[in-house]
Design an enzyme around this catalytic site. Structure first.
Site, PDB file in Angstrom:
ATOM      1  N   ASP A  56       0.879  -1.168   0.000  1.00  0.00           N
ATOM      2  CA  ASP A  56       0.000   0.000   0.000  1.00  0.00           C
ATOM      3  C   ASP A  56       0.916   1.217   0.000  1.00  0.00           C
ATOM      4  OD1 ASP A  56      -1.699   2.112   0.598  1.00  0.00           O
ATOM      5  OD2 ASP A  56      -2.902   0.937   2.016  1.00  0.00           O
ATOM      6  N   TYR A 145     -13.610  10.635  -4.110  1.00  0.00           N
ATOM      7  CA  TYR A 145     -12.708  10.483  -5.259  1.00  0.00           C
ATOM      8  C   TYR A 145     -12.291  11.843  -5.803  1.00  0.00           C
ATOM      9  CZ  TYR A 145     -10.984   8.805  -9.803  1.00  0.00           C
ATOM     10  OH  TYR A 145     -10.209   8.523 -10.906  1.00  0.00           O
TER      11      TYR A 145
END
Ligand code: UDP
Length: 312
Positions: A56, A145
């Site tokens: 990640d 987003y």
């Protein structure tokens, strides 16, 4: 060159990795596989110039080699995915973005940020030019987003301004092609899968909203050109200016697949952009770039892939 690609197992990322390897570079791919698909990189298993790490990017990454280029593509990108992974989406555009900028800065590498047409939100200017600031609802469902990507652009720009980091920003419009996940919820894989299975095509709203679809090889070529250009830090739209309504698009998919599926209207999601079409004058001028694959040809190649996945 040594190139780092984040989001390497994603739809666009995996195609970009293929292109960079074909160009002779050594590539390190990173992905936490939250929406990426390891199978998209399977054909590169054992490739001498490719390495993959399941990480990640919010946790940072310490490369063991020198790095010349960083393509930062890591992020959920489909509305269905980023609604499911809202906090992760905000994290990757902030903490993840900063970690990759720190990496690029320390390595003296150039970084390209994969930004998005969602920076324009539900646009009041049409077609969208890079100097339009956008119409984004900061507390709406898409904000996880849109604001993540807008913050990422601000961070990239600030690293350039304060640290002289060498950066590029690509604002990517709707892109399609083989290796899209059949279940990613976006309109193109959804319609094709529904048509192949004989299920109704789910048209949201009355289908009069528009999108402009770019074939993935065209997009990847634009990304590479932008990275290697002297375009500087300002955003550059990359997309296909050929605009189509969702309803027309559904009909195209029915004709292409020869499907007898019906159309079924569903509620239009909140804040769904009503019109979207890139103005690509800047990309034409700075990169000598424009899409070359027609929607007809691109859809044919994409359908071939989806047929093999669905088994029809
Ligand atoms: N859409 C649709 N049916 C679907 C999925 C999407 O009509 O099954 C519409 C959606 O409302 C939007 C457009 O298609 O207007 C493109 O949606 P997508 O999720 O592909 O990406 P977006 O461009 O909104 O990020």
């Amino acid at each position: 060159m040594n190139v780092l690609v984040t989001g390497a197992a994603g739809f666009v990322g995996s195609h970009l990795v293929d292109r960079l390897l074909a160009d002779g570079h050594a590539v390190v791919g990173l992905d936490n596989l939250c929406t990426g698909n390891a199978a998209s990189l399977q054909h590169l298993h054992g490739h001498q110039r490719f390495a993959f790490h399941e990480v990640d990017i919010c946790d940072g990454f310490e490369p063991t080699m020198s790095v010349d280029r960083v393509y930062n593509l890591a992020s959920p990108a489909s509305p269905v995915d980023y609604h499911r992974l809202g906090l992760e989406t905000l994290a990757v555009g902030s903490r993840g973005m900063q970690a990759m900028l720190d990496l690029a800065r320390a390595a003296g590498a150039r970084l390209l940020q994969a930004s998005t047409s969602e920076c324009y939100g539900d646009p009041l200017v049409h077609p969208q030019t890079e100097d339009y600031f956008g119409n984004v609802n900061p507390v709406g469902p898409r904000s996880v987003y849109d604001e993540s990507k807008r913050f990422a652009e601000a961070l990239v720009t600030a690293y350039h301004r304060y640290h002289k980091t060498d950066v590029r920003i690509a604002r990517i419009f709707n892109t399609y092609g083989p290796r899209m996940r059949l279940d990613d919820g976006r309109v193109l894989p959804s319609f094709i899968a529904q048509a192949l299975r004989g299920e109704p095509l789910t048209v949201f709203g009355d289908g009069s909203q528009t999108r402009s679809f770019c074939y993935v090889s065209d997009l990847v070529d634009g990304l590479v050109r932008l990275m290697e250009s002297d375009a500087g830090p300002g955003p550059v739209n990359l997309g296909n200016p050929e605009e189509v309504t969702v309803l027309e698009f559904a009909r195209e998919v029915l004709v292409l697949t020869g499907s007898q599926s019906k159309l079924e209207h569903r509620e239009l999601p909140q804040d769904d952009p009503l019109r979207r079409r890139p103005d690509i004058s800047r990309a034409r001028r700075l990169l000598g770039w424009e899409p070359t694959v027609s929607r007809r040809e691109g859809l044919r190649m994409t359908l071939e892939y989806f047929r093999s996945v669905v088994g029809k």
